[in-house]
Design an enzyme around this catalytic site. Sequence first.
Site, PDB file in Angstrom:
ATOM      1  N   CYS A  12      12.175   5.551  54.127  1.00  0.00           N
ATOM      2  CA  CYS A  12      12.161   6.390  52.542  1.00  0.00           C
ATOM      3  C   CYS A  12      11.000   4.738  51.756  1.00  0.00           C
ATOM      4  CB  CYS A  12      13.997   5.376  51.387  1.00  0.00           C
ATOM      5  SG  CYS A  12      14.266   3.829  51.489  1.00  0.00           S
ATOM      6  N   CYS A  96      13.592  -2.257  45.463  1.00  0.00           N
ATOM      7  CA  CYS A  96      13.068  -1.293  45.655  1.00  0.00           C
ATOM      8  C   CYS A  96      12.649  -0.560  43.825  1.00  0.00           C
ATOM      9  CB  CYS A  96      14.135  -0.546  45.609  1.00  0.00           C
ATOM     10  SG  CYS A  96      12.951   1.917  45.924  1.00  0.00           S
ATOM     11  N   HIS A 124      28.799  -4.709  47.235  1.00  0.00           N
ATOM     12  CA  HIS A 124      27.223  -4.530  47.971  1.00  0.00           C
ATOM     13  C   HIS A 124      25.930  -5.420  47.304  1.00  0.00           C
ATOM     14  CE1 HIS A 124      23.906  -1.636  48.597  1.00  0.00           C
ATOM     15  NE2 HIS A 124      24.527  -1.498  49.512  1.00  0.00           N
ATOM     16  N   GLU A 126      23.448  -4.671  46.251  1.00  0.00           N
ATOM     17  CA  GLU A 126      22.366  -4.604  45.365  1.00  0.00           C
ATOM     18  C   GLU A 126      23.378  -4.093  43.993  1.00  0.00           C
ATOM     19  OE1 GLU A 126      21.109   0.505  43.277  1.00  0.00           O
ATOM     20  OE2 GLU A 126      20.604  -0.100  45.721  1.00  0.00           O
ATOM     21  N   THR A 167      22.147   3.416  43.632  1.00  0.00           N
ATOM     22  CA  THR A 167      21.148   4.244  44.324  1.00  0.00           C
ATOM     23  C   THR A 167      21.411   5.184  45.106  1.00  0.00           C
ATOM     24  OG1 THR A 167      20.044   2.605  44.755  1.00  0.00           O
ATOM     25  CG2 THR A 167      19.069   2.905  43.332  1.00  0.00           C
ATOM     26  N   CYS A 197      18.591   7.681  43.998  1.00  0.00           N
ATOM     27  CA  CYS A 197      17.530   8.033  44.631  1.00  0.00           C
ATOM     28  C   CYS A 197      16.580   9.306  45.263  1.00  0.00           C
ATOM     29  CB  CYS A 197      17.024   6.904  45.558  1.00  0.00           C
ATOM     30  SG  CYS A 197      17.244   7.063  47.231  1.00  0.00           S
ATOM     31  N   SER A 225      24.572  -0.244  56.046  1.00  0.00           N
ATOM     32  CA  SER A 225      23.733   0.379  55.303  1.00  0.00           C
ATOM     33  C   SER A 225      24.762   1.393  53.760  1.00  0.00           C
ATOM     34  CB  SER A 225      23.487   1.412  55.849  1.00  0.00           C
ATOM     35  OG  SER A 225      22.168   2.127  55.460  1.00  0.00           O
ATOM     36  N   SER A 226      24.822   1.187  52.839  1.00  0.00           N
ATOM     37  CA  SER A 226      25.484   1.939  52.136  1.00  0.00           C
ATOM     38  C   SER A 226      24.976   3.253  52.262  1.00  0.00           C
ATOM     39  CB  SER A 226      24.881   1.547  50.668  1.00  0.00           C
ATOM     40  OG  SER A 226      25.522   2.596  49.864  1.00  0.00           O
ATOM     41  N   SER A 269      17.271   3.352  55.963  1.00  0.00           N
ATOM     42  CA  SER A 269      15.927   2.570  56.670  1.00  0.00           C
ATOM     43  C   SER A 269      16.962   1.790  57.629  1.00  0.00           C
ATOM     44  CB  SER A 269      17.368   0.562  56.073  1.00  0.00           C
ATOM     45  OG  SER A 269      19.094   1.438  56.424  1.00  0.00           O
TER      46      SER A 269
END
Length: 316
Positions: A12, A96, A124, A126, A167, A197, A225-226, A269
């Site tokens: 992304c 991001c 996480h 984030e 996100t 997102c 990776s979520s 990712s």
Amino acid sequence: MQILLANPRGFCAGVDRAISIVENALAIYGAPIYVRHEVVHNRYVVDSLRKRGAIFIEQISEVPDGAILIFSAHGVSQAVRNEAKSRDLTVFDATCPLVTKVHMEVARASRRGEESILIGHAGHPEVEGTMGQYSNPEGGMFLVESPEDVWTLNVKNEGKLSFMTQTTLSVDDTSDVIDALRKRFPKIVGPRKDDICYATTNRQEAVRALAEQADVVLVVGSKNSSNSNRLAELAQRMGRTAFLIDDAADIQEAWVKDAACVGVTAGASAPDILVQNVIARLREFGGGEAVTLEGREENIVFEVPKELRVDVREVE
């Protein structure tokens, strides 16, 4: 065996930007470059950058004075940011921009002393960074992961309450949590624009279309990776056998030997080279030419900081 590719899939704009920041910093300043946390959650990407001189750390205290430090795409708390500011470091922020948007929503609520609820996964990075934007002791910041969590909340003022989301969540699961929040707190205010997102939403939409046709779905992405995990979960919910894989070497022939159609997608990712390797592996097992499904076109680009806007070829 037919091979179908989800569209869109893979990188992304936020991931592209974060990787470019590290690559350009290495080209301009030379190794080592320090990065707080994995810049994105992909083993291949992190290993590639490490070989070029990136050093991934978790604590600012691990960074020597005078060094270059980059914050990962997941963002950091204000406490981490302030600690970095207090040191003799040159800092670049690869957060991001869509995560920064959520940070600003939380910071605004904190300034007003309004309580906020974040929908996200505990632990996480984030989520840790977003929760760390709230500092007002007059208010409060809460984390919920499920509709059940909503009913355990104890807020001070239901009339001044807002929610935000991580996100990279499941669109369907998040909708259920938001429904519970609105039932419990009728006056709660959400973001003006959805916090999940565009890339997360588009890739979930694409894997849904993929799973309608495929017997088995392979999701290329790392275990931490979520957004990649959510893609595998969505395919499984649709009744498909789905596997989250780091690379082609993870694929077992038994997974696909009886499948008429195998679908392949990649988390935000995961680089395309890993997808191409998966296709090559499936063709060894009797797969045909890969066919890309129709899907949403993505044209979003996030610029790197102006100090790093350089043609890397000029400094090589």
